[in-house]
Design a protein around this motif. Structure first.
Motif, PDB file in Angstrom:
ATOM      1  N   VAL A 194       0.878  -1.167   0.000  1.00 36.34           N
ATOM      2  CA  VAL A 194       0.000   0.000   0.000  1.00 36.34           C
ATOM      3  C   VAL A 194       0.921   1.224   0.000  1.00 36.34           C
ATOM      4  N   HIS A 195       1.061   1.839  -1.159  1.00 35.61           N
ATOM      5  CA  HIS A 195       1.988   2.970  -1.275  1.00 35.61           C
ATOM      6  C   HIS A 195       1.322   4.299  -0.943  1.00 35.61           C
ATOM      7  N   GLN A 196      -0.009   4.302  -0.912  1.00 36.45           N
ATOM      8  CA  GLN A 196      -0.716   5.539  -0.562  1.00 36.45           C
ATOM      9  C   GLN A 196      -0.562   5.811   0.939  1.00 36.45           C
ATOM     10  N   GLN A 197      -0.889   7.038   1.333  1.00 34.21           N
ATOM     11  CA  GLN A 197      -0.927   7.369   2.764  1.00 34.21           C
ATOM     12  C   GLN A 197      -1.989   6.518   3.448  1.00 34.21           C
ATOM     13  N   VAL A 198      -1.641   5.926   4.560  1.00 32.95           N
ATOM     14  CA  VAL A 198      -2.631   5.152   5.322  1.00 32.95           C
ATOM     15  C   VAL A 198      -2.921   5.945   6.599  1.00 32.95           C
ATOM     16  N   PRO A 199      -4.086   6.638   6.657  1.00 32.04           N
ATOM     17  CA  PRO A 199      -4.337   7.558   7.788  1.00 32.04           C
ATOM     18  C   PRO A 199      -4.282   6.880   9.144  1.00 32.04           C
ATOM     19  N   PHE A 200      -4.652   5.585   9.176  1.00 32.34           N
ATOM     20  CA  PHE A 200      -4.691   4.899  10.475  1.00 32.34           C
ATOM     21  C   PHE A 200      -3.409   4.120  10.776  1.00 32.34           C
ATOM     22  N   ALA A 201      -2.358   4.323   9.970  1.00 32.35           N
ATOM     23  CA  ALA A 201      -1.095   3.604  10.221  1.00 32.35           C
ATOM     24  C   ALA A 201      -0.324   4.246  11.363  1.00 32.35           C
ATOM     25  N   SER A 202       0.373   3.407  12.137  1.00 38.75           N
ATOM     26  CA  SER A 202       1.244   3.940  13.190  1.00 38.75           C
ATOM     27  C   SER A 202       2.524   4.471  12.536  1.00 38.75           C
ATOM     28  N   GLU A 203       3.302   5.223  13.290  1.00 37.54           N
ATOM     29  CA  GLU A 203       4.563   5.758  12.760  1.00 37.54           C
ATOM     30  C   GLU A 203       5.467   4.616  12.301  1.00 37.54           C
ATOM     31  N   ARG A 204       5.468   3.543  13.100  1.00 33.97           N
ATOM     32  CA  ARG A 204       6.294   2.387  12.748  1.00 33.97           C
ATOM     33  C   ARG A 204       5.866   1.777  11.415  1.00 33.97           C
ATOM     34  N   GLU A 205       4.546   1.655  11.259  1.00 32.30           N
ATOM     35  CA  GLU A 205       4.024   0.994  10.052  1.00 32.30           C
ATOM     36  C   GLU A 205       4.269   1.796   8.769  1.00 32.30           C
ATOM     37  N   LYS A 206       4.554   3.078   8.936  1.00 30.60           N
ATOM     38  CA  LYS A 206       4.805   3.928   7.759  1.00 30.60           C
ATOM     39  C   LYS A 206       6.273   3.902   7.357  1.00 30.60           C
ATOM     40  N   ARG A 207       7.110   3.427   8.267  1.00 35.60           N
ATOM     41  CA  ARG A 207       8.556   3.649   8.147  1.00 35.60           C
ATOM     42  C   ARG A 207       9.212   3.130   6.864  1.00 35.60           C
ATOM     43  N   LEU A 208       9.082   1.865   6.563  1.00 36.06           N
ATOM     44  CA  LEU A 208       9.850   1.293   5.446  1.00 36.06           C
ATOM     45  C   LEU A 208       9.087   1.370   4.123  1.00 36.06           C
ATOM     46  N   LYS A 209       9.781   1.837   3.095  1.00 35.26           N
ATOM     47  CA  LYS A 209       9.144   1.944   1.774  1.00 35.26           C
ATOM     48  C   LYS A 209       9.458   0.696   0.944  1.00 35.26           C
ATOM     49  N   ASP A 210       8.704   0.532  -0.121  1.00 34.53           N
ATOM     50  CA  ASP A 210       8.851  -0.633  -0.990  1.00 34.53           C
ATOM     51  C   ASP A 210       9.989  -0.407  -1.989  1.00 34.53           C
ATOM     52  N   GLY A 211      11.155  -0.932  -1.680  1.00 30.05           N
ATOM     53  CA  GLY A 211      12.338  -0.757  -2.528  1.00 30.05           C
ATOM     54  C   GLY A 211      12.199  -1.451  -3.872  1.00 30.05           C
ATOM     55  N   GLU A 212      11.408  -2.517  -3.931  1.00 26.54           N
ATOM     56  CA  GLU A 212      11.231  -3.237  -5.194  1.00 26.54           C
ATOM     57  C   GLU A 212      10.570  -2.338  -6.244  1.00 26.54           C
ATOM     58  N   TYR A 213       9.611  -1.540  -5.800  1.00 23.56           N
ATOM     59  CA  TYR A 213       8.867  -0.669  -6.725  1.00 23.56           C
ATOM     60  C   TYR A 213       9.818   0.289  -7.447  1.00 23.56           C
ATOM     61  N   ARG A 214      10.784   0.799  -6.689  1.00 22.83           N
ATOM     62  CA  ARG A 214      11.728   1.779  -7.259  1.00 22.83           C
ATOM     63  C   ARG A 214      12.560   1.192  -8.399  1.00 22.83           C
ATOM     64  N   ARG A 215      12.703  -0.116  -8.447  1.00 25.32           N
ATOM     65  CA  ARG A 215      13.558  -0.742  -9.456  1.00 25.32           C
ATOM     66  C   ARG A 215      12.868  -0.909 -10.803  1.00 25.32           C
ATOM     67  N   MET A 216      11.541  -0.750 -10.809  1.00 29.08           N
ATOM     68  CA  MET A 216      10.802  -1.055 -12.035  1.00 29.08           C
ATOM     69  C   MET A 216      10.927   0.055 -13.075  1.00 29.08           C
ATOM     70  N   THR A 217      10.765  -0.333 -14.336  1.00 30.00           N
ATOM     71  CA  THR A 217      10.713   0.642 -15.428  1.00 30.00           C
ATOM     72  C   THR A 217       9.338   1.311 -15.391  1.00 30.00           C
ATOM     73  N   PRO A 218       9.174   2.466 -16.070  1.00 27.63           N
ATOM     74  CA  PRO A 218       7.852   3.117 -16.076  1.00 27.63           C
ATOM     75  C   PRO A 218       6.747   2.183 -16.579  1.00 27.63           C
ATOM     76  N   GLU A 219       7.056   1.351 -17.596  1.00 27.01           N
ATOM     77  CA  GLU A 219       6.051   0.413 -18.135  1.00 27.01           C
ATOM     78  C   GLU A 219       5.678  -0.632 -17.079  1.00 27.01           C
ATOM     79  N   GLN A 220       6.677  -1.113 -16.387  1.00 29.86           N
ATOM     80  CA  GLN A 220       6.405  -2.112 -15.339  1.00 29.86           C
ATOM     81  C   GLN A 220       5.578  -1.489 -14.214  1.00 29.86           C
ATOM     82  N   LYS A 221       5.921  -0.259 -13.870  1.00 29.93           N
ATOM     83  CA  LYS A 221       5.182   0.430 -12.790  1.00 29.93           C
ATOM     84  C   LYS A 221       3.711   0.599 -13.150  1.00 29.93           C
TER      85      LYS A 221
END
Ligand code: CA
Length: 506
Positions: free
Chosen positions: A244-271
């Motif tokens: 879930v890459h969108q803002q999650v209003p009910f997420a704790s600070e901890r749950e927001k911390r780590l981003k999805d590094g796999e997503y960053r590796r994709m090409t625009p078409e893959q994304k």
């Protein structure tokens, strides 16, 4: 005359050498038996792993010696427990000592052509291989980098498919006069469970059955269980684990911390494909904003579906390897093994991850096909362990395992399905309260009982696996089980002696 004899002898030896079986060792990372058809999965299908099982054997009581990635791999390569191969934990600066005995090294010395492709995860440079092409560290799912002696190269595509492509290329280009050992080792289905783009929508309209212990309250066992940091409820990150890459209003600070590094590796078409698959579902989730048990259930479904999608790619690619062997007339004289470095929690006890000596992470799949040597459709109950692979492969290749190897060959079991296996296995997890807050512990498991010694925390837990297969009640203080407790303590002490364990460090 003498010349003729020498020529005949040479030809005979060559023929002998050629007849030694090839070995294709397919190994994944964190694939639990609960998600393999041949082990009775209730949540998915694995037709190609099952094909190996149907044409060969399934070992139903197959275990690791230390349920964590690097250490399990070190046990496989050396046939020795962690305290003998020196690779105790994934943590810190531990590197595998590649100067010690490993089975690929000895097979290579004895005329096998050897290759290691995919996830290595032992930090040091691979030794004992004619060819290696490995993922750096944990590696990536999308457009993965691989490293060889010549350096790093990025491949477009999905890691499981790329690892198989490289394996097939190696099979095609190998020296066809020699028997071979191919270790094809996948990153999948390791966290963060990033599926191939073509599988992103699979399972979307189905509910995957929940395990019976999804809402475990950890009562009646060591209080150490309550300290875990591996629960589906509290210890996932929304972006990193749950996609879930969108803002999650009910997420704790901890749950927001780590981003999805796999997503960053994709090409625009893959994304684009990725976004099309997840965005609507994520919007619906944010709108519904489930709470309490409903939220845990949503997280479980999101997690398990991505995990199973990763398995689907593993299974398909195993099919490609099996087809290659068939098409090249190699199936008859090739041992094919499917295994994974340890098991995993697929929601059992409310968890993901591994480490504990409980069944789900202690078990390793071990499915093997060896035409003419293993009867098709065999199902073994005997206890085997990952330290047994090295002596098994060596004996299959007609090579004596050195004295230092602690495992035992499975060949007597292949020959006689009724042959008695070992009485019990020894287990030892050494990391202490690191990332997932699992304490160090050791233990023994036989055909029915399990004794765990949380030696730095709370002492013994005893389980009767026949009456309590989900391991929900510690019996170590139950008066009726005091005799069993003593027997299991005796077995533990005997195995500690057999394997030459040093004194426990609390
Ligand atoms: Ca692993």
């Amino acid at each position: 005359m003498l010349y003729k004899c020498i020529v005949i002898l040479f030809i005979s030896l060559t023929v002998l050498a050629d007849n030694r079986p090839n070995i294709v060792f397919i190994f994944t990372d964190d694939h639990a038996v609960q998600s393999i058809g041949a082990y009775g999965s209730k949540i998915n299908k694995t037709p190609n792993i099952d094909r190996i099982a149907d044409e060969g054997a399934v070992f139903l009581n197959s275990f690791c010696a230390n349920s964590i990635c690097g250490p399990s791999r070190a046990c496989v390569l050396t046939g020795k427990h962690s305290h003998k191969n020196g690779f105790y934990t994934n943590a810190g600066g531990t590197r595998f000592d590649g100067s010690q005995f490993t089975f690929p090294k000895v097979m290579r010395k004895n005329g096998y052509q050897t290759a290691m492709i995919g996830k290595w995860h032992l930090k040091s440079t691979p030794t004992g291989f004619d060819y290696w092409n490995i993922l750096p560290g944990q590696g990536s799912y999308y457009n993965p980098d691989f490293i060889t002696e010549k350096g790093k190269k990025r491949y477009q595509g999905y890691a499981t498919t790329v690892t198989t492509d490289i394996s097939l290329d190696w099979l095609e280009s190998r020296d066809k006069n020699k028997p071979f050992l191919l270790m094809c080792q996948h990153k999948a289905p390791h966290r963060t469970w990033a599926p191939d783009l073509k599988h992103l929508t699979k399972y979307e309209d189905v509910e995957i059955p929940e395990p019976a212990t999804l809402f475990d309250n950890y009562e009646n066992r060591s209080p150490t269980l309550t300290k875990n940091h591996m629960s589906i409820d509290k210890h996932f990150y929304y972006s990193y684990d749950l996609k879930v890459h969108q803002q999650v209003p009910f997420a704790s600070e901890r749950e927001k911390r780590l981003k999805d590094g796999e997503y960053r590796r994709m090409t625009p078409e893959q994304k684009k494909i990725w976004d099309a698959a997840y965005k609507k579902r994520n919007d619906a989730f944010l709108k519904a904003a489930p709470t309490g048990k409903d939220l845990v259930r949503w997280k479980y479904q999101r997690y398990i579906k991505n995990y199973l999608r990763c398995i689907d790619s593993v299974d398909e690619n195993i099919g490609r390897l099996l087809d290659y062997l068939d098409k090249n007339n190699l199936s008859q004289n090739t041992i094919v093994v499917y295994s994974s470095d340890q098991g995993f929690y697929l929601g059992e006890h409310g968890w993901y991850d591994k480490r504990w000596m409980f069944e789900e992470s202690l078990k390793m799949p071990f499915v093997i096909r060896w035409p003419g040597k293993i009867k098709a459709g065999s199902r073994y109950q005997q206890l085997i362990q990952n330290i047994d692979y090295a002596p098994t492969f060596l004996q299959a290749a007609g090579i004596m395992a050195p004295e230092e190897v602690q495992g035992q060959s499975m060949l007597p079991l292949f020959k006689d399905q009724q042959a008695s296996g070992r009485d019990a296995i020894y287990y030892h997890y050494y990391e202490h309260m690191t990332e997932h807050k699992v304490p160090r512990h050791e233990g023994v498991r036989d055909g029915r009982y399990k004794l765990i010694n949380f030696y730095s925390n709370d002492g013994y837990n005893l389980f009767d696996l026949k009456k309590d297969p989900n391991e929900m009640t510690d019996l170590s203080k139950n008066p009726e089980y005091q005799g069993i407790l003593e027997v299991m303590k005796g077995k533990l002490s005997k195995l500690r002696q057999k394997y030459d364990l040093p004194e426990l460090k609390k």
